[in-house]
Design an enzyme around this catalytic site. Sequence first.
Site, PDB file in Angstrom:
ATOM      1  N   THR A 179      -7.690 -45.257   3.689  1.00  0.00           N
ATOM      2  CA  THR A 179      -7.670 -44.244   4.667  1.00  0.00           C
ATOM      3  C   THR A 179      -8.055 -43.000   3.943  1.00  0.00           C
ATOM      4  O   THR A 179      -7.127 -42.678   2.958  1.00  0.00           O
ATOM      5  CB  THR A 179      -6.487 -44.205   5.791  1.00  0.00           C
ATOM      6  OG1 THR A 179      -5.385 -43.726   4.729  1.00  0.00           O
ATOM      7  CG2 THR A 179      -6.390 -45.498   6.357  1.00  0.00           C
ATOM      8  N   GLU A 322      -6.218 -48.347   9.851  1.00  0.00           N
ATOM      9  CA  GLU A 322      -4.889 -49.275   9.990  1.00  0.00           C
ATOM     10  C   GLU A 322      -5.112 -50.303  11.016  1.00  0.00           C
ATOM     11  O   GLU A 322      -4.201 -51.276  11.076  1.00  0.00           O
ATOM     12  CB  GLU A 322      -3.920 -48.224  10.258  1.00  0.00           C
ATOM     13  CG  GLU A 322      -3.506 -47.403   8.918  1.00  0.00           C
ATOM     14  CD  GLU A 322      -4.105 -46.213   9.146  1.00  0.00           C
ATOM     15  OE1 GLU A 322      -5.336 -46.059   9.381  1.00  0.00           O
ATOM     16  OE2 GLU A 322      -3.734 -45.236   8.285  1.00  0.00           O
ATOM     17  N   LYS A 432       2.799 -26.460  19.876  1.00  0.00           N
ATOM     18  CA  LYS A 432       4.210 -26.400  20.917  1.00  0.00           C
ATOM     19  C   LYS A 432       4.365 -24.962  21.248  1.00  0.00           C
ATOM     20  O   LYS A 432       4.457 -24.254  20.423  1.00  0.00           O
ATOM     21  CB  LYS A 432       5.322 -27.050  20.146  1.00  0.00           C
ATOM     22  CG  LYS A 432       6.557 -27.085  21.089  1.00  0.00           C
ATOM     23  CD  LYS A 432       7.199 -28.148  20.565  1.00  0.00           C
ATOM     24  CE  LYS A 432       8.366 -28.674  21.730  1.00  0.00           C
ATOM     25  NZ  LYS A 432       9.429 -29.576  21.575  1.00  0.00           N
ATOM     26  N   TRP A 437       3.617 -28.786  25.132  1.00  0.00           N
ATOM     27  CA  TRP A 437       2.567 -29.129  24.344  1.00  0.00           C
ATOM     28  C   TRP A 437       1.140 -28.806  24.683  1.00  0.00           C
ATOM     29  O   TRP A 437       0.995 -28.889  25.882  1.00  0.00           O
ATOM     30  CB  TRP A 437       2.649 -30.592  24.008  1.00  0.00           C
ATOM     31  CG  TRP A 437       3.920 -31.126  23.306  1.00  0.00           C
ATOM     32  CD1 TRP A 437       5.034 -31.624  24.269  1.00  0.00           C
ATOM     33  CD2 TRP A 437       4.255 -30.936  22.007  1.00  0.00           C
ATOM     34  NE1 TRP A 437       6.123 -31.900  23.205  1.00  0.00           N
ATOM     35  CE2 TRP A 437       5.497 -31.535  21.979  1.00  0.00           C
ATOM     36  CE3 TRP A 437       3.659 -30.675  20.748  1.00  0.00           C
ATOM     37  CZ2 TRP A 437       6.533 -31.760  20.710  1.00  0.00           C
ATOM     38  CZ3 TRP A 437       4.362 -30.828  19.587  1.00  0.00           C
ATOM     39  CH2 TRP A 437       5.692 -31.091  19.777  1.00  0.00           C
TER      40      TRP A 437
HETATM   41  P1  AMP Z   1     -10.212 -43.368  10.472  1.00  0.00           P
HETATM   42  O1  AMP Z   1      -9.023 -44.319  10.340  1.00  0.00           O
HETATM   43  O2  AMP Z   1     -10.780 -42.619   9.533  1.00  0.00           O
HETATM   44  O3  AMP Z   1     -11.164 -44.414  11.396  1.00  0.00           O
HETATM   45  O4  AMP Z   1      -9.585 -42.495  11.476  1.00  0.00           O
HETATM   46  C1  AMP Z   1      -8.888 -42.878  12.730  1.00  0.00           C
HETATM   47  C2  AMP Z   1      -8.592 -41.748  13.628  1.00  0.00           C
HETATM   48  O5  AMP Z   1      -9.908 -41.298  13.984  1.00  0.00           O
HETATM   49  C3  AMP Z   1      -7.761 -42.175  15.001  1.00  0.00           C
HETATM   50  O6  AMP Z   1      -6.390 -42.192  14.642  1.00  0.00           O
HETATM   51  C4  AMP Z   1      -8.260 -40.958  15.794  1.00  0.00           C
HETATM   52  O7  AMP Z   1      -7.366 -39.852  15.413  1.00  0.00           O
HETATM   53  C5  AMP Z   1      -9.656 -40.656  15.453  1.00  0.00           C
HETATM   54  N1  AMP Z   1     -10.576 -41.395  16.329  1.00  0.00           N
HETATM   55  C6  AMP Z   1     -10.928 -42.663  16.300  1.00  0.00           C
HETATM   56  N2  AMP Z   1     -11.797 -42.957  17.555  1.00  0.00           N
HETATM   57  C7  AMP Z   1     -11.660 -41.866  18.295  1.00  0.00           C
HETATM   58  C8  AMP Z   1     -11.997 -41.548  19.502  1.00  0.00           C
HETATM   59  N3  AMP Z   1     -12.800 -42.439  20.199  1.00  0.00           N
HETATM   60  N4  AMP Z   1     -11.808 -40.354  20.045  1.00  0.00           N
HETATM   61  C9  AMP Z   1     -11.024 -39.537  19.415  1.00  0.00           C
HETATM   62  N5  AMP Z   1     -10.352 -39.806  18.450  1.00  0.00           N
HETATM   63  C10 AMP Z   1     -10.793 -41.038  17.807  1.00  0.00           C
END
Ligand code: AMP
Length: 534
Positions: A179, A322, A432, A437
């Site tokens: 990640t 993850e 906050k 929030w």
């Molecule tokens: P990654 O591991 O790089 O794919 O990033 C995952 C993160 O991308 C998630 O924890 C979210 O914060 C964001 N994310 C993934 N899909 C969406 C979605 N459809 N809408 C908003 N945020 C998203």
Amino acid sequence: MLGAMQDWDLVVTHLIDHAAREHGPREHVTHWADGTETRATWASVRSDALKMVQALQALGIRKGDRVATLAMNHSRHLVSWYGAVGAGGVLHTINPRLFDDQLEYIANHAEDRVLLYDAAFQPIVDKMREKWTTIEHYVCYDPPAGFAGLGFEDWIGAYDGDTSWVAVDERDPCMLCYTSGTTGHPKGVLYEHRSTMLHAMAGVQPNSFDFDARSVMLPVVPMFHAASWGLPWAGAITGVKFVYSAVNDPAVLCELLEREGVTHSAGVPTVWLAMFQHCDATGTPLPKLQQAIIGGSAAPRFMIERLMKNGSRVAHAWGMTETSPIGTVGAPTPDWDSLSFEEQVEIVTRQGRPVFGVELRTVDLDDWTKELPRDGKTAGALQIRGPWIIKRYFKADEDAVTADGWFDTGDVGILHPDGTLQLTDRTKDVIKSGGEWISSVELENAACGHPKVAEAAAIGIPHPKWDERPVLFVVKKAGQDVTADEIMEHLTPLVAKWWLPDAVEFVDEIPHTATGKISKKDLRARFGDYRLEA
Ligand code: AMP
């Protein structure tokens, strides 16, 4: 007493065996960076993967060894997914967009032994070679004329493929993805055969990617990002025809969508946006798809509307590296057909519902032991559990889950009574103010709806009375002028009064992470001294 059914370990080589046996002639089209195209089939992918097993074994690769790739989407990359795991190895897909120190860290941390890469990334290989201390062998997928090193086709072409997959246990690892977290070093997520198989079976379902034997998928989501959302594994189940492009040029993508009869495509919102812009600029009609999958960040409403008006079902999905990554996917609700277009769009702007196999809950942001109701209004920290959700990061000493087994996603969301998830923020970014929030994402989305705004980011700035107050940073569209007052006027009907930012600042650009997301960490570092008066 044990049950009396057969042993059939959930190992991912079953996927390619099935695809080659039942869907052997089904095509894989690749559009290469130099504009040439090649065609493969599920049967040839399997036989080439077996040749690669022999080639890896000749290099001394054994069960558990890491085999890395640094490549865009193409059928040779797909061969190496099945070849690496078929040799008992662990496939490590490296994101070429990472920064140098991250590239150095992850290849060494993973202890990669072999790297397969695209010629386009030769400069990265040349730059990093000295720093990558464990990589012994380099293989280029598409070597240019006169290339002195090892080319992929020559490398596997020296073998006959007359071998079998290396035996593994279903709980053995098969894939490693890092990640690109916004803090600290990247962290490795080690998928196992079983988790990958269960995830693939969930992926083909009508309420997920909705695949069948007639599906033609062009995955724009890169094979180096969150396992390309599991598509290369899931597609084998129904014998999907894959169309790959090693370049992310919207003109090429639109032409391929049309010419190859693509029914399904998947990508982050910016990919769809680029296609819209291309179609508008050239007067080309937007290709009509059966299913447009959007994830990675929130799909904006106008995008959903345009795709739906064009006759495509939009599957808005949420997940993370993850979570393998499928967590939730948008699919029609039971009352779908009786809803107005506007109501349908409203539902699709949410991030979908959990697929079978994962469970979600939200907990109170102030008291993380308190589970929140699914009332469609209360936002909380989003947690997830299931057989393809991370338990512990690669080489970490401690588990990454709560005592009762939930992984905290770092996202903030609202669960609705119908099961849909609505993401509102990241736990680190939510603001906050006076004990309440404020969603930075909702402020940003509202600001981005202004026709002269190219991009916006909201962060909480310390405030003597309210603890934190939002400040909005805005990049204007090229050649456009807009004032802070106009932005405030635009926001006023869209958000609660107390959510309105205390200040709007114009900047030339907003910092991004290697995966193209807004880097609030860098924004905060840059404006750390910014102060608001009481
Ligand atoms: P990654 O591991 O790089 O794919 O990033 C995952 C993160 O991308 C998630 O924890 C979210 O914060 C964001 N994310 C993934 N899909 C969406 C979605 N459809 N809408 C908003 N945020 C998203």
